[in-house]
Design an enzyme around this catalytic site. Structure first.
Site, mmCIF file in Angstrom:
data_model
loop_
_atom_site.group_PDB
_atom_site.id
_atom_site.type_symbol
_atom_site.label_atom_id
_atom_site.label_comp_id
_atom_site.label_asym_id
_atom_site.label_seq_id
_atom_site.Cartn_x
_atom_site.Cartn_y
_atom_site.Cartn_z
ATOM 1 C CB THR A 53 -17.307 -30.899 -9.777
ATOM 2 O OG1 THR A 53 -17.570 -30.264 -10.840
ATOM 3 C CG2 THR A 53 -17.463 -32.042 -9.394
ATOM 4 C CE LYS A 81 -0.634 -25.259 8.383
ATOM 5 N NZ LYS A 81 -1.584 -25.610 9.617
#
Ligand code: NCD
Length: 310
Positions: A53, A81
């Site tokens: 994809t 993070k």
């Protein structure tokens, strides 16, 4: 006005018809489209593994003359993070003209589209939906069968977690005179929200069975899917169910001579490789069609957002 495609119903039936016209025109005359997106950038944000994809979107943008910014590894991105999907979408909107996003959580692409200032295309959100695969599927059915009316379409395998199936049923519900045959183990039946809200609500003709051999002779289209291992809660269930259906040349003998076999891929072992050379096998054609439909969709959304003219 910025327009995103999160669900296949974000596009009207008429818009899908026009996208298939554009895709067919691209197939016939690719040169005409080769530079339309020069200077424009597509960002692919993939928080979940994908080869075809993502590459399909990237190939689509390159073939339109545009460029690609790619985030392929969520572990090495700011998501690790703790950055929110909304913030990521806002930041990427500063670099790119359009975003294609895949995420393991249902609804993530919708959240991103609300935050982004450029169009967002949902490239798969958890077990929810996958509209651009459906565009590939629709173009394949249209090219192979000439249209949708009167078709009996069998959907086989993991109908519970298979997002491509959910989006395809939604799309087919808008065409008249389609009959569905849902083939799955009991545990992997279509979720109620799709069955009730789409099939019942639109009064689609539909049969549910666990028996592929019973269904095969009736079908014009057989859409096979893999059992979605990554969405199972335990490995034992996956191992028990993974080989529920394996299409072999012997079984295909029961099918109509002009039935088509489709699969969104990747295939695990739902379709024997011995079928690949059968003229009814369409799954690699489906891959090509996916790229052309993504080209048509990128063009449409960039044009509506004023980023290109053609
Ligand atoms: C599908 C998906 O990601 O949902 N694959 C794809 O888009 N080509 C089907 C699958 O992973 O089984």
């Amino acid at each position: 006005m910025k327009r995103s495609v999160i669900d296949i119903t974000d596009l009207t039936k008429e818009e899908i018809d026009r996208l298939t016209d554009t895709a067919n025109d691209i197939i016939n005359d690719p040169e005409k489209y080769a530079h339309i997106c020069a200077g424009k950038k597509l960002a692919t944000l993939f928080f979940e593994p994908s080869t075809r994809t993502r590459m399909s979107f990237e190939a689509a943008m390159y073939e339109l003359g545009g460029a690609v910014l790619s985030m392929t590894d969520a572990a090495s991105s700011s998501a690790s993070k703790g950055e929110s999907v909304s913030d990521t979408a806002k930041v990427i909107s500063c670099y790119a003209d359009i975003i294609a996003m895949r995420h393991p959580k249902e609804g993530a692409a919708y959240v991103a589209s609300n935050a982004a200032s450029v169009p967002v295309i949902n490239a798969g959100d958890g077990g929810h939906c996958h509209p651009t695969q459906t565009l590939a599927d629709l173009l394949t059915i249209k090219r192979e069968k000439g249209g949708f009316s009167g078709l009996t379409v069998g959907l086989c395998g993991d109908l519970k977690f298979g997002r491509t199936v959910h989006s395809l049923i939604q799309a087919l519900s808008r065409y008249d005179d389609i009959r569905l045959v849902l083939i799955s183990p009991e545990e992997l039946r279509l979720p109620d929200y799709v069955y009730n809200d789409v099939i019942l609500k639109n009064r689609m003709k539909c049969t549910q069975t666990t028996d592929l051999l019973w269904a095969l002779p009736k079908l014009d289209v057989l859409y096979m899917t893999r059992v979605q291992r990554e969405r199972f809660f335990n490995e034992e269930d996956y191992l028990r169910l993974k080989d529920s259906y394996i299409l072999t040349p012997e079984k295909l003998f029961l099918a109509k001579r002009d039935m088509i076999v489709m699969h969104p891929l990747p295939r695990v072992n739902e379709i024997s490789v011995a079928i690949d050379d059968d003229p009814r096998a369409c799954y690699f054609e489906q891959v090509k069609n996916g790229k052309y439909m993504r080209m048509a969709l990128i063009l449409k959304l960039l044009r509506e957002n004023g980023a290109i003219t053609y």
